[in-house]
Design an enzyme around this catalytic site. Structure first.
Site, PDB file in Angstrom:
ATOM      1  N   GLY A  31      -4.492  -4.507  -3.733  1.00  0.00           N
ATOM      2  CA  GLY A  31      -5.489  -3.488  -4.060  1.00  0.00           C
ATOM      3  C   GLY A  31      -4.709  -2.258  -4.464  1.00  0.00           C
ATOM      4  CG  HIS A  32      -1.912  -2.348  -6.930  1.00  0.00           C
ATOM      5  ND1 HIS A  32      -0.978  -2.929  -7.752  1.00  0.00           N
ATOM      6  CD2 HIS A  32      -1.664  -2.852  -5.699  1.00  0.00           C
ATOM      7  CE1 HIS A  32      -0.212  -3.738  -7.049  1.00  0.00           C
ATOM      8  NE2 HIS A  32      -0.616  -3.714  -5.798  1.00  0.00           N
ATOM      9  CE  LYS A  67       2.331  -2.577  -4.257  1.00  0.00           C
ATOM     10  NZ  LYS A  67       2.115  -2.169  -2.856  1.00  0.00           N
ATOM     11  CG  ASP A 114      -1.836  -1.223   1.246  1.00  0.00           C
ATOM     12  OD1 ASP A 114      -2.185  -1.727   0.162  1.00  0.00           O
ATOM     13  OD2 ASP A 114      -2.151  -1.696   2.357  1.00  0.00           O
ATOM     14  CD  GLN A 168       0.781  -8.998  -2.268  1.00  0.00           C
ATOM     15  OE1 GLN A 168       1.516  -9.661  -2.990  1.00  0.00           O
ATOM     16  NE2 GLN A 168      -0.468  -8.751  -2.582  1.00  0.00           N
TER      17      GLN A 168
END
Ligand code: GDP
Ligand code: IMO
Ligand code: MG
Length: 421
Positions: free
Chosen positions: A39-40, A15, A12, A221
């Site tokens: 979750g990007h 990215k 988080d 990650q």
């Protein structure tokens, strides 16, 4: 040109934002590990896209790939494709390729993940997305691959072998074994829909590089969640560091040109595990509220703490960064003074680098350098020179302490809120 981007902390770091920013300069953007635990977030033209499987270059005219080192939940992927279509972004087979060997996450992987986590006396706090169990099947050679769910014969052959062992594994954990067979037709239907997307990712990437094209590998990650080098057992189930981009994609390490680390101006972590600089006070609350630090995948509040230099140094070793993007310095605005952890006390020892074992890291007490903060709103800043003096000093201090160039500074979630330092 081959660039690898990885998270330098516990995920988080931003990215998605940085990949979106760089994507227009590339021909291919490719995911090489992890699954929809990622979750990007991409914020563009007033819209917020939360991407879990699809690479964050999706808003540009680039080829997107999901490599065979990743695990992929096809149901989540088609939801993403449909969500993007509703927003006018067509993810056709010409745009997205999925490797024939990408491991498929099935409902039984998610059920097993949840059951196992419930039974753990010391929790990991997984995302319940079945990531660990899908990777266990890869290593155990019981995986279901993308090509398997796309073809009736292959799917039947694989499931005949897999169903009994998954049913017994779920029964053993007092779960409901009907989950193993209940959605099979639906998954095969999705597999047929995704069949035109199947490709050989290693071949595509190698061809592109040989033709002088530009490839961006998007990590998921972060370094300290790495399955081999992270803070076990509080880690994810894949290798999250730059070297794995080569292994996961099937590209030789001699092809890598740049490795960019994405690092926040402070640190966060979702789930359990050591976080030496964690702030359980109003400063932590400031970071969480101002930084919107709630999990993109699970919505859980992220634990927040001061910037941790020993962990950054380890991350630099694990990834061999050629440069950093520093994100979220706007979140530090308004704090009178800031702290940066420059080392740890562990019993009678003073350390400048994290101890290797998680239980020792958990016992580390941070040694802080305190520096003055800054006020005002910096989220509209368009250049380094426009930042308040103390914000400039903070960035330069981190750069000097880490010994790696900070190439970009990000002052907000939007596209215009980044500048080259
Ligand atoms: P990722 O998993 O590394 O892609 O990061 P996430 O998307 O899960 O979390 C990063 C969050 O911070 C997202 O909500 C981004 O929109 C947001 N973000 C990214 N960069 C910045 C920044 O410089 N400032 C602020 N305030 N938010 C940012
Ligand atoms: P992105 O790509 C932050 C964490 C989970 C949990 C641990 C193991 O958005 O940075 P898993 O479901 O992978 O078995 O959970 O890893 N985790 C993440 N934390 N960002 C992520 O991804 C994460 N993906 C997994 O919270 O602690
Ligand atoms: Mg995220």
């Amino acid at each position: 040109m081959f660039t690898i981007i990885t998270g330098a902390q516990f995920g988080d770091e931003g990215k998605g934002k940085v990949v979106d920013m760089l994507a227009k300069e590339y021909d291919i953007v490719v995911r090489f590990q992890g699954g929809d635990n990622a979750g990007h977030t991409v914020v563009a033209d007033g819209k917020t896209y939360k991407l879990h499987n699809i690479p964050s270059g999706v808003l540009f005219d680039v080829r997107l790939l999901i490599g065979p080192g990743a695990v992929m939940n096809p149901k989540i992927l088609v939801e993403e494709i449909d969500m993007l279509a509703e927003n006018g972004v067509d993810v056709t087979p010409g745009k997205l390729g999925i490797d024939a060997k990408t491991s498929i996450i099935m409902p039984y992987h998610m059920a097993l993940d949840t059951l196992r986590e419930e039974k753990r006396t010391v929790k990991i706090g997984t995302t319940s997305r079945g990531i660990g169990f899908a990777y266990m099947d890869k290593v155990g050679r019981d995986e279901l691959q993308m090509a398997d769910i796309a073809e009736s014969d292959r799917f039947k052959r694989r499931m005949d072998e897999i169903v009994p062992q998954k049913e017994s594994a779920i029964k053993e954990m007092n779960g409901d074994p009907s989950v193993v067979t209940s959605g099979l037709d639906e998954y095969h239907g999705i597999g047929k829909r995704l069949k035109p997307y199947i490709t050989d990712v290693s071949l595509e990437v190698n061809h592109a590089l040989a033709a002088g094209k530009k490839v961006l590998a998007e990590g998921a990650q972060g370094a300290h969640l790495d399955i081999i080098h992270g803070t076990q057992k509080f880690v994810t189930s894949s290798s999250t560091i730059a070297g794995y981009a080569c292994a996961g994609l099937g590209v030789g390490p001699t092809k890598v040109d740049n490795v960019m680390g994405i690092i926040k101006a402070y640190i966060t972590r979702v789930g359990e595990g050591p976080l030496p600089t964690e702030l359980a006070n109003e400063e932590g609350e400031h970071l969480r509220e101002k930084g919107g630090e709630f999990g993109t995948t699970t919505g859980r509040p992220r634990r927040c703490g001061w910037f941790d230099l020993p962990l950054a140094k380890k991350s630099i070793n694990l990834n061999g960064y050629t440069g950093f993007s520093l994100t979220k310095i706007d979140v530090l605005t308004g704090l009178n003074s800031l702290k940066v952890c420059t080392g740890y006390e562990l019993g009678s020892e003073t350390l400048g680098y994290p101890p290797e074992l998680s239980d020792e890291l958990a016992r580390c007490k941070p040694i802080y350098r305190e520096v003055p903060g800054w006020g005002g709103d910096i989220s509209g800043t368009a250049s380094f020179a426009e930042l308040p003096g103390n914000a400039q000093k903070y960035v330069l201090m981190l750069e000097e302490l880490m010994g790696v160039t900070i190439e970009y500074v990000s002052v907000g979630p939007g596209r215009k809120q980044t500048f080259k330092k």
